[in-house]
Design an enzyme around this catalytic site. Structure first.
Site, mmCIF file in Angstrom:
data_model
loop_
_atom_site.group_PDB
_atom_site.id
_atom_site.type_symbol
_atom_site.label_atom_id
_atom_site.label_comp_id
_atom_site.label_asym_id
_atom_site.label_seq_id
_atom_site.Cartn_x
_atom_site.Cartn_y
_atom_site.Cartn_z
ATOM 1 N N ASP A 175 1.680 6.652 0.169
ATOM 2 C CA ASP A 175 0.958 5.631 -0.594
ATOM 3 C C ASP A 175 1.475 5.556 -2.024
ATOM 4 O O ASP A 175 1.711 6.585 -2.663
ATOM 5 C CB ASP A 175 -0.532 5.947 -0.643
ATOM 6 N N HIS A 204 -6.680 -0.588 1.372
ATOM 7 C CA HIS A 204 -6.265 0.793 1.098
ATOM 8 C C HIS A 204 -5.356 0.939 -0.119
ATOM 9 O O HIS A 204 -4.634 1.916 -0.230
ATOM 10 C CB HIS A 204 -5.576 1.371 2.332
ATOM 11 N N GLU A 237 -5.411 -8.501 4.882
ATOM 12 C CA GLU A 237 -5.867 -7.744 6.038
ATOM 13 C C GLU A 237 -6.870 -6.702 5.551
ATOM 14 O O GLU A 237 -6.497 -5.658 5.022
ATOM 15 C CB GLU A 237 -4.687 -7.043 6.729
ATOM 16 N N ASP A 290 -0.693 -6.650 3.698
ATOM 17 C CA ASP A 290 -0.989 -5.590 4.663
ATOM 18 C C ASP A 290 -1.882 -4.516 4.044
ATOM 19 O O ASP A 290 -1.741 -4.179 2.869
ATOM 20 C CB ASP A 290 0.341 -4.974 5.123
ATOM 21 N N ASN A 292 0.835 -1.201 0.000
ATOM 22 C CA ASN A 292 0.000 0.000 0.000
ATOM 23 C C ASN A 292 0.872 1.254 0.000
ATOM 24 O O ASN A 292 0.545 2.257 -0.624
ATOM 25 C CB ASN A 292 -0.909 -0.010 1.232
#
Length: 517
Positions: A199, A234, A267, A230, A128
């Site tokens: 990001d 996002h 996740e 992870d 991410n």
């Protein structure tokens, strides 16, 4: 030599005894990944093999026998790549091993040894974001025309002024600022978690290709068995969920082309309706509802709260696809240690693992829970050094931090627990072995008990092919009883002096029982 009659009788009796004992103990099986057990390790705190105070890969290799003895089938490593932070969730080199942990040669040697133990290895993949010290980001800062500028998300300050301080706190981040000032010029960059973790821009095809190449490297050149992804929710902002779903499908296709049996666990920290659409791309997903409802069930002494929640989640996912892996867990590196969440009550801790191991899913165990380690926020204190032996004898105990909770006067080290029949460690070993020896417990469907129950009892059936078991847990400090289903006569596991007595099941405080059909 001619055998006398009593010798012959003795041999026959011995053969019968051995045969009968062999029939009683079922074979331990490896059900990974669909229902196997994965052991989460923070290498920094696990075992120090070279005396520098920091856990390392060679230390984990020395302790593979511990993972095997516990009954786990796989290891999940928290981040192992180069990073400026102790937790290493901000990567500076995706094709490296952090020098504190060892070398790539060390890691490959560890992999070979783990596979000899029939233990799979899953590594944390953090895509991410990168570190703000990653070479890509350092280049990106140099100007709008830099070829790496579009590897990240940049915007002019005046175009995003209304959004700089508008982020609300989410389940997986208490950061309230998403746009960050690099300290020069008029451009800000986007970082969901904080400014040190900018990001990546997945709208850029070059970024996606970089990530797929990193995946290929670890699968093909190194040989890992899979990735824990992870912050999978996002990759794109929250208002673009369909783009997130599409990306993970594409990622899975790219990875399975390299390794058809790759294991991917994501996740996605949210309720089931948000989590479920990720299943086509991430066939294994962490079940956060399980963790939180487990804790809530003990607090409310409401036995069926978790059983009903788990049934609801599984039925919901099965309505989408029957090819999913429910990654259940009782604690992890982001939550307070389980014993702290359960009022430091030893009976509750032991029963919590009983519940985890008798429920459907592919359970995750966080290092140290098997010896009752303690820890509360901040995160460093949930990741304290593992206690292998009393401090004076513990050559492998890490010293990178001074523990606040898991100290010798508060936690009994593993070496001592091994000799204690009632220790946490021996309890974990026993219930894990029971689970791995019974296909109904490992692989069976979940059916709720529909009869009348005292509020503190959790009761359910697990059935697989011709095997069926009945499981009951008492989540309170008060003794109670239950009418026993007539067909379930054989006791295969009991904890806390629970027992079947006539047509009743007697359940003292915080006790469990498993009966077989």
């Amino acid at each position: 030599m001619k055998l006398k009659p009593f010798h012959i009788i003795l041999l026959i009796l011995t053969y019968i005894a051995v045969s009968c004992s062999g029939n009683k103990e079922k074979k331990v099986e490896n059900h990974w990944p669909n229902a196997g057990i994965t052991y989460e390790i923070f290498i920094q705190s696990f075992y120090d093999s070279n005396g520098d105070g920091i856990g390392d890969i060679n230390g984990v290799k020395k302790k593979l026998d511990h993972v095997k003895e516990l009954g786990a089938n796989a290891i999940w490593f928290m981040p192992i790549m180069a990073s400026p932070s102790y937790h290493k969730y901000d990567v500076t080199d995706y094709k490296s091993i952090h020098p504190d942990y060892g070398t790539m040669e060390d890691f490959k040697a560890f992999l070979d040894e783990a596979h000899k133990y029939d233990i799979k290895v899953v590594i944390d993949m953090i895509i991410n974001h990168t570190s703000n010290k990653h070479p890509w980001f350092l280049e990106s800062q140099k100007g709008r025309k830099n070829p790496y500028r579009d590897y990240y998300v940049w915007a002019q300050k005046d175009t995003i002024a209304a959004y700089i301080d508008k982020k609300t706190i989410t389940l997986d981040s208490d950061n309230i600022r998403q746009w960050h000032d690099p300290g020069f010029g008029e451009d800000y960059y986007y970082g969901f978690f904080y400014g040190g973790m900018p990001d990546l821009n997945f709208d850029n095809p070059k970024v996606r290709e970089e990530i797929y190449e990193i995946g290929r490297f670890w699968l093909e050149e190194v040989g890992v068995d899979g990735f824990r992804l992870d912050a999978a929710k996002h990759i794109f902002p929250d208002d673009r969920p369909q783009d997130n779903h599409s990306f993970w499908k594409e990622f899975r296709d790219k990875m399975t082309a390299i390794k058809p049996d790759i294991y991917l666990v994501g996740e996605v920290y949210d309720k089931k309706e948000i989590v479920a659409p990720y299943l086509p791309g991430l066939p294994a997903l962490f079940n956060f509802d399980f963790h939180y409802t487990l804790i809530e069930s003990f607090k409310k002494e409401d036995g069926m709260l978790l059983a009903k929640k788990q049934k609801e989640v599984l039925d919901f996912y099965n309505g989408i696809t029957n090819e999913f892996i429910d990654a259940t867990f009782s604690s992890n590196h982001d939550q307070p240690r389980l014993l702290n969440s359960l009022d430091e009550n030893p009976r509750k801790l032991k029963q919590a693992i009983n519940i985890l191991m008798t429920m459907p899913g592919a359970p995750y165990l966080y290092y140290g829970e098997e010896i009752g380690m303690l820890g509360k926020k901040p995160d460093e204190n949930i990741r304290e050094p593992f206690l292998w032996d009393m401090k004076a004898n513990d050559k492998g105990r890490t010293s990178w931090m001074i523990p606040t909770y898991s100290k010798d006067d508060m936690v009994t080290p593993l070496a001592i627990q091994k000799s204690m029949s009632t220790s946490y460690f021996n309890h974990y070993k026993e219930i894990i072995k029971i689970r791995n020896s019974n296909r109904a417990l490992a692989l069976g469907k979940l059916e709720l008990y529909e009869g009348e129950l005292p509020k503190q009892l959790m009761a359910f059936f697990r059935n697989h092919d011709d095997q069926e078991v009945f499981v009951v847990h008492n989540l309170s400090g008060v003794s109670t009883e239950l009418d026993a289903p007539e067909e379930f006569q054989t006791e295969i596991y009991s904890f806390g002096e629970a027992k079947k007595q006539g047509d009743k099941i007697i359940l003292p405080a915080y006790s469990s029982i498993v009966l077989e059909y």
